[in-house]
Design an enzyme around this catalytic site. Sequence first.
Site, short mmCIF file in Angstrom:
data_model
loop_
_atom_site.label_atom_id
_atom_site.label_comp_id
_atom_site.label_asym_id
_atom_site.label_seq_id
_atom_site.Cartn_x
_atom_site.Cartn_y
_atom_site.Cartn_z
N LYS A 112 1.06 -1.22 -0.02
CA LYS A 112 0.12 -0.21 0.00
C LYS A 112 1.03 1.13 -0.29
CE LYS A 112 -3.48 0.50 2.38
NZ LYS A 112 -4.42 0.43 3.91
N HIS A 114 -0.87 3.98 0.83
CA HIS A 114 -1.11 5.12 1.43
C HIS A 114 -1.35 4.46 2.82
CE1 HIS A 114 -4.55 2.56 0.01
NE2 HIS A 114 -4.83 2.24 0.92
#
Length: 232
Positions: A112, A114
């Site tokens: 990821k 974020h």
Amino acid sequence: MSQAAPTPAPIDHLAEDFVAFAVDSGVLRFGSFITKAGRQSPYFFNAGLFNDGAMLGRLAQFYAQRILSSGIEYDMLFGPAYKGIPLVAAVAVELARLGHNKPFAYNRKEAKDHGEGGSLVGAPLQGRVLIVDDVMSAGTAVRESIALIQAAKAIPAAVAVALDRQEMATENGQDVPYSAVQYVREQLGMQVCAIATLDDLLGYLTHLPQGDASMAEHHAQVLAYRERYGVR
């Protein structure tokens, strides 16, 4: 003087019960299947078919009992994506129920960019890490897990799997004279515990009631497969 007959190996009741459970659940099937190595196998084990709460809870009991009886020392659990994710969570819950509460983590296939970011989810990887997975065929998932654990400065200590197929691994498309489990034990120096092995599967087929022609045929086919691809 006549030699005494060899003492038969004691029955591993945990393994015996697990094989029966896997067959009854439709997770361990007999027939004709193509393995990841391209072999035609007379049996197939798909842990993804432990797909309801009751089956997953029972599976976790088998894992926890085998882990505790193995004497493996570990500080936390790790489940490789994807099948290892529900496995490691369920096993952590069962171990906690038995008084052995340990942190656990797992990885994503895609990192990821974020939120917390990265490819790891759960507790920080630290100390001695026990990897929980379904089977080891080529050992690819285990090697990837080891790299993640070492990158976090933790110690890949051991692996727990449901079934040890006890068959030759492949390297660059060629059979090699050792299994993925043997490679992890002997080359990587890690402990491996399996709930059951191919020997246990053959034992299950041997001890079924006489007169079941289909199971007798399955036994012969699995035994022939073991003779061709098996390792000890």
